[in-house]
Design an enzyme around this catalytic site. Structure first.
Site, PDB file in Angstrom:
ATOM      1  N   GLU A  21      50.482 -27.777  18.476  1.00 29.59           N
ATOM      2  CA  GLU A  21      49.683 -27.745  17.248  1.00 29.59           C
ATOM      3  C   GLU A  21      48.323 -28.402  17.437  1.00 29.59           C
ATOM      4  O   GLU A  21      47.304 -27.924  16.918  1.00 29.59           O
ATOM      5  CB  GLU A  21      50.450 -28.459  16.123  1.00 29.59           C
ATOM      6  CG  GLU A  21      49.769 -28.455  14.781  1.00 29.59           C
ATOM      7  CD  GLU A  21      49.614 -27.043  14.213  1.00 29.59           C
ATOM      8  OE1 GLU A  21      50.613 -26.446  13.829  1.00 29.59           O
ATOM      9  OE2 GLU A  21      48.478 -26.545  14.190  1.00 29.59           O
TER      10      GLU A  21
ATOM     11  N   ILE B 174      44.430 -30.200  11.644  1.00 26.16           N
ATOM     12  CA  ILE B 174      44.780 -29.115  10.714  1.00 26.16           C
ATOM     13  C   ILE B 174      46.020 -28.392  11.243  1.00 26.16           C
ATOM     14  O   ILE B 174      46.003 -27.899  12.363  1.00 26.16           O
ATOM     15  CB  ILE B 174      43.621 -28.096  10.587  1.00 26.16           C
ATOM     16  CG1 ILE B 174      42.303 -28.811  10.280  1.00 26.16           C
ATOM     17  CG2 ILE B 174      43.939 -27.058   9.534  1.00 26.16           C
ATOM     18  CD1 ILE B 174      41.101 -27.880  10.213  1.00 26.16           C
TER      19      ILE B 174
ATOM     20  N   VAL C  36      43.793 -40.190  23.307  1.00 24.12           N
ATOM     21  CA  VAL C  36      44.826 -39.490  22.544  1.00 24.12           C
ATOM     22  C   VAL C  36      46.199 -40.071  22.844  1.00 24.12           C
ATOM     23  O   VAL C  36      47.010 -40.312  21.938  1.00 24.12           O
ATOM     24  CB  VAL C  36      44.793 -37.961  22.822  1.00 24.12           C
ATOM     25  CG1 VAL C  36      45.942 -37.279  22.102  1.00 24.12           C
ATOM     26  CG2 VAL C  36      43.468 -37.366  22.369  1.00 24.12           C
TER      27      VAL C  36
ATOM     28  N   LYS D 115      39.901 -21.844  21.360  1.00 21.07           N
ATOM     29  CA  LYS D 115      40.708 -21.961  20.145  1.00 21.07           C
ATOM     30  C   LYS D 115      40.923 -20.598  19.491  1.00 21.07           C
ATOM     31  O   LYS D 115      41.988 -20.322  18.936  1.00 21.07           O
ATOM     32  CB  LYS D 115      40.044 -22.950  19.181  1.00 21.07           C
ATOM     33  CG  LYS D 115      40.090 -24.375  19.755  1.00 21.07           C
ATOM     34  CD  LYS D 115      39.099 -25.305  19.086  1.00 21.07           C
ATOM     35  CE  LYS D 115      39.149 -26.686  19.732  1.00 21.07           C
ATOM     36  NZ  LYS D 115      38.042 -27.548  19.279  1.00 21.07           N
TER      37      LYS D 115
END
Lengths: 429, 429
Positions: free
Chosen positions: B131, B138, B15, B207
């Site tokens: 986010e 998304i 990432v 989540k």
């Protein structure tokens, strides 16, 4: 800042009433979220309209002159929900010039005079927001402007007209005709008595102009959009597409290739497994391809008074947040690029052709020769058993350019006895 | 403000490398959009790690001590992409205390210590954005916080774990077993060698904790989430569900009833026509029901280095915009409510039960009596032809409470010879 922010409403139809409802229903949550109350204090109506019951219920003053709102120093934000170009355009300009921030849901206006209004708002250092103008209940403009700001969008594909999507859903699922589904949509209030803007793709085209601006920073005019509607679409072609693995959808597309874009609206064959194929009835969706995120899709109601009003109130809340910090901040359209439209020679797609053929030997050979000369291959061909005199042949080509397709169309007309019944793009590789 | 905003990166795995790539690929667009360049100047790696090729390519300094980043006055924002709780938690706290803004993609950390970090960020007047922690590609947190701020959310249903969705898609479409699809997901790199967090629903639960905070303003702890995974799910039940009109999906749900919420993760039967049923392979989606907009859904990749990095860079851009205006502004979680969990007596759903029955007379009558005594009706029953000794019976109940279902489960165990093979919720009315 004042604990109450006052709003002037231009128009008190279903969407205007929706704004009053949403503000009333969620006043506590709104106050918690932005630290201020949002109250509509005045609404502009046409002389003679009777809206006294609404005025009483929501404790607001009805006025018939714009000036009564513009001259009111307590009103900070004007919401335009009248629709059409005039007088909305003039009213919004006057509101910005009077120092009001503006929220509008007017897609026709934004598509045609968006740049003018955005420029004026910037000059006046006022906020102009219009999330509800494209796919009412889907926060697509905000998403493109914020979340995809660090991304490189290459395609925006939208089912952005609820009426036609409702009709096509019924045609596919219930094997009904265009005429039957149009009648039903009108009875249900989705389609207006004059359905031109919906079925001829004009409404969708307005939205694609706005989406093109957001996705690619390009200002496209309506005459640069290739528009085809679904008027008269044959039920046979819809079910033939289904048999070949596709669902027919009215797709608005804005696609980037190198530094140019192609903006189109038309019936398109969408593969059954594609997420857009599952968008049913009057729902809308916008599918985006970008280099960073890859594929994403945003789904929701495209119209309706409550979804549209919810979008408008979200815009109002954003503006109040900006007012609190005394910033005007980013309007949606900070990103601009020179507008360049992809030439037809570079506009590549697969196509679905439906042809009526005379039951006569040698015709298919001619068709094959035409395709071969144009160097376009068949991907799928289906010929149905005819009635003796006529038969229907349906084919899907390999990817080819718009230019080559035009050549093929011309040759079919001149050299064969085939009649071209239908021509649609096919989405995908 | 400086024309260049410098960023310190904690962690340089896939990432972190994605962040470097996205910043490099889109530097021009980013600069146009926020009026400044975003540059990673230093990256924290573990002692002994060799990242010199990356450092050279992206012109950044590698450090092995956090202090080297915190003490650098030119670094305004810290991006944490190390994962796990420690040392990420300590590092983020130190970064905030040193006056840095923070972006993180760490769902485990946010789900368990989100409130602590959000409070610290507020005290320090620094931005904390995350986010990418939920459904990487998304922009769901932003959408709930902004676009749905004027709305009243009642349900959030998510396919928020890509690994299990990939496995379930293959089980449904290719009639494969749990073991086969898990092996394939591991070979493709979706599932880790220890797949516990994915298949047991823990990742999805993290989540849902974060989504509950955004949707309802409530702080839910992991032990308040009812978690069931898909481990050992029988292929027979998946195909039986399919025959009855449903697709089995691992659904994370947070549902409001009056002033309490119920947060769950588990395999659920989703009707074929529901938009969530069409979310295939490793894709994620979050479906929201709210009083204003109605139904909306947000679809995209849930993981992957580029989607996650794109989300992180969008957060970075938001922070730079706030820095330009010298405001800290709204952190995502302005909206808070007292946390209240719906009691089992009020938690209503339809259920799918799969039972192994001995081929013996009178057993079905007993089952019917148990259901009747609990006042729960059958909606669908299918009994398959057995092998002589055993048969499988599958039923879907009418809506009932968790409490009543527990009674039924107990009674089946005590009073019949049935063996309960599988129990799943059924979505919908």
């Amino acid at each position: 800042m004042e604990k109450t922010v006052k709003v002037g409403l231009l128009g008190l139809g279903v969407v205007g009433t929706g704004v009053l409802e949403i503000l009333a229903d969620h006043q506590e949550k709104i106050k918690k979220s932005i630290g201020a109350s949002l109250v509509v204090s005045k609404a502009l109506i046409r002389p003679g309209e009777d809206k006294s019951a609404l005025a009483k219920k929501y404790n607001l003053e009805l006025v018939t002159e714009l000036e009564a709102i513009l001259a009111d120093p307590e009103i900070a934000i004007v919401v335009e929900v009248m629709g059409r170009i005039e007088p909305a355009r003039t009213f919004i300009k006057k509101a910005l010039l009077s120092g009001k921030h503006v929220v509008t849901a007017n897609k026709d206006l934004l598509a045609q005079y968006g740049s003018e209004l955005v420029d004026l708002a910037r000059d006046q250092q006022r906020n102009l927001y219009y999330e509800a103008s494209v796919a009412g209940g889907i926060p697509i403009l905000r998403t493109i402007a914020n979340s995809l700001a660090a991304d490189d969008i290459t395609e925006v594909l939208g089912i952005v007209n609820g009426t036609t999507n409702y009709m096509l859903t019924k045609m596919v699922q219930e094997h009904r005709t265009y005429e039957e589904t149009l009648k039903e949509a009108q009875e249900l209030g989705f389609a207006e008595s004059d359905p031109t803007n919906d079925v001829d793709g004009i409404d969708a085209a307005y939205k694609m102009v706005i989406l093109s601006k957001f996705a690619f920073g390009m200002t496209v005019t309506m005459d640069q959009v290739k528009i085809k509607g679904i008027r008269g679409l044959a039920a046979e072609d819809v079910s033939m597409a289904d048999r070949l693995g596709y669902t027919v959808k009215l797709i608005g597309s804005t696609i980037k290739k190198d530094d140019s874009i192609s903006v189109e609206v038309g019936p398109v064959l969408v593969a059954h497994h594609h997420p857009l194929a599952s968008i049913h009835n009057e729902m809308n969706a916008v599918f985006i391809k970008s280099s960073g995120i890859g594929e994403s899709m945003y789904y929701g109601p495209g119209a309706g008074s409550r979804p549209t009003a919810t979008s408008i109130v979200a815009d109002l809340m954003t503006i109040v947040n900006k007012m609190k910090k005394n910033t005007v901040g980013h309007r949606f359209t900070g990103y601009t690029q020179p507008t360049k439209i992809t030439p037809p020679t570079e506009n590549i797609s697969k196509y679905f052709l439906s042809l009526e053929m005379p039951d006569e030997h040698g015709q298919f050979l001619k068709l094959a020769e035409i395709m071969s000369q144009a160097e376009v291959g068949f991907e799928q061909v289906v010929q149905e058993k005819g009635d003796g005199a006529h038969a229907r042949v349906v084919l899907i080509t390999h990817a080819t350019s718009e230019t080559k397709l035009a050549t093929i169309q011309q040759a079919i007309k001149e050299k064969t006895k085939y009649k071209l019944l239908s021509l649609m793009k096919v989405m995908g590789e």
